[in-house]
Design an enzyme around this catalytic site. Structure first.
Site, PDB file in Angstrom:
ATOM      1  CG  HIS A   1      45.782   4.546 -11.872  1.00  0.00           C
ATOM      2  ND1 HIS A   1      45.179   3.542 -12.593  1.00  0.00           N
ATOM      3  CD2 HIS A   1      46.447   5.309 -12.782  1.00  0.00           C
ATOM      4  CE1 HIS A   1      45.476   3.696 -13.881  1.00  0.00           C
ATOM      5  NE2 HIS A   1      46.236   4.750 -14.015  1.00  0.00           N
TER       6      HIS A   1
ATOM      7  N   GLY B   1      40.715  -1.775 -16.567  1.00  0.00           N
ATOM      8  CA  GLY B   1      41.471  -1.559 -15.341  1.00  0.00           C
ATOM      9  C   GLY B   1      42.812  -2.249 -15.286  1.00  0.00           C
ATOM     10  CD  GLU B   2      45.208   0.193 -15.486  1.00  0.00           C
ATOM     11  OE1 GLU B   2      44.651   0.699 -14.474  1.00  0.00           O
ATOM     12  OE2 GLU B   2      45.084   0.641 -16.627  1.00  0.00           O
TER      13      GLU B   2
ATOM     14  CG  ASN C   1      43.349   0.812 -10.513  1.00  0.00           C
ATOM     15  OD1 ASN C   1      43.956   1.729  -9.990  1.00  0.00           O
ATOM     16  ND2 ASN C   1      43.282   0.651 -11.828  1.00  0.00           N
TER      17      ASN C   1
END
Length: 339
Positions: free
Chosen positions: A38, A105-106, A109
């Site tokens: 991350h 993902g998030e 990031n």
């Protein structure tokens, strides 16, 4: 037999300490060391956030056994060509398996670095393009479709004209005899379909009926539809554990991760201060449901056995204990030998 892995959280410990913990884990019976990847961490207070790829380079010298990410975001700030190059290099350096965990993902990031954070369908499509590019650059022709295979010339140069990512006669010059494995993280059937199509394994935080009745049957069905062997897809459960003879101390030590009880994974949250604040909403019931909290090694063993009976091949155990060394000691001396 289920394998027990160590999940090295870059968010919680500095990179040198994580290498020490990785050595303790692999010396005592843990099979694989995974690490998070991350830009921002899941919390603000006392957080760390080292670069996973740098850490994995050091891990190739310090750790025995397989290593990999759990998981690398493949939808924005990393171009898939760079992911392919980085993990091919790691595989060339390492004597054992290298596992590339990938996900949609998030926001934490992407948006801090100026990248967008689109809705899930777009992120899923980006992940699929990334998978095609990575497999093509590794020369894994059997994993890509005819349309991609036709754009690989006789010298291995790849041209890819995607909706989201491009390659213009790209080639990796440093590779290993065997490609890294790809494991895809998913909490729903749509991403699970990508695992069945492109991956060696499947990672999830879902357990219980949500896994046994929904995800596990879906990935097996999708694998069969793709002409792949569903039994060849490794399934990994990611769980965070806290152990101490004083149960309340073990419970309190899970605090950094409380936001993960609040469905933060798909929300556009990027500021660790805001994410941590979400964790304040967690109830004791939610915390005890989410985390493996124990004051007796036999309770840890019983819970891991229960997870194994759900059909998981591997269980990656993070360590948020108030005294992390204590969990490694009981896992190595008592729990893992008993499984």
């Amino acid at each position: 037999m289920v394998e027990i892995d160590y999940m090295a959280h870059q968010e919680q410990y500095d990179p040198s300490a994580l290498l020490d913990y990785g050595e303790q884990a692999t010396a005592g019976g843990y099979e694989t060391v995974w690490t998070s990847d991350h830009f921002h961490p899941w919390f603000h207070t006392d957080a760390e956030s080292a670069f996973a790829w740098s850490w994995l380079g050091a891990a190739t010298e310090r750790l025995d056994g397989p290593i990999g990410t759990c998981v690398t975001p493949a939808t924005g700030h990393y171009h898939p060509g760079m992911i392919a190059q980085a993990f091919a290099t790691l595989q060339q350096l390492h004597d054992d398996r290298v596992l590339l965990g990938l996900s949609t993902g998030e926001a934490m990031n992407e948006t801090p670095l100026g990248f967008d954070w689109p809705e899930y369908p777009e992120r899923r499509d980006r992940l699929e393009e990334a998978l095609e590019i990575i497999r093509a650059l590794w020369g894994d022709d059997e994993w890509v479709g005819d349309d991609v295979r036709e754009r690989i010339d006789e010298d291995g140069f790849v041209t890819y004209d995607g909706e989201r990512f491009d390659l213009d006669e790209a080639k990796l010059y440093t590779t290993a005899e065997q490609s890294p494995e790809i494991h895809i993280a998913a909490n729903g059937p749509s991403t699970a379909r990508l695992a069945a199509r492109y991956a060696d394994g499947f990672i999830t935080v879902k357990k219980g009926e949500e896994y046994t009745d929904r995800l596990y049957p879906a990935i097996r069905r999708y694998a069969e539809e793709e002409g792949n062997d569903p039994d060849a897809i490794e399934t990994t459960l990611l769980v965070t554990a806290s152990y101490h003879p004083d149960y309340e101390r073990a419970l309190e030590a899970t605090r950094p991760w409380h936001a993960t009880t609040q469905n933060v994974f798909d929300r556009a949250l990027a500021d660790p201060r805001e994410i941590e604040a979400e964790g304040e909403k967690a109830t004791r019931e939610e915390i005890e449901e989410k985390f493996l909290i124990a004051d007796d090694p036999s309770e840890i063993a019983a819970q891991l056995e229960a997870y194994a009976e759900m059909g998981f091949d591997r269980i990656a155990v993070g360590n948020t204990s108030p005294e992390p060394e204590r969990l490694f000691e009981v896992m190595n001396d008592e729990v893992i030998p008993s499984l």
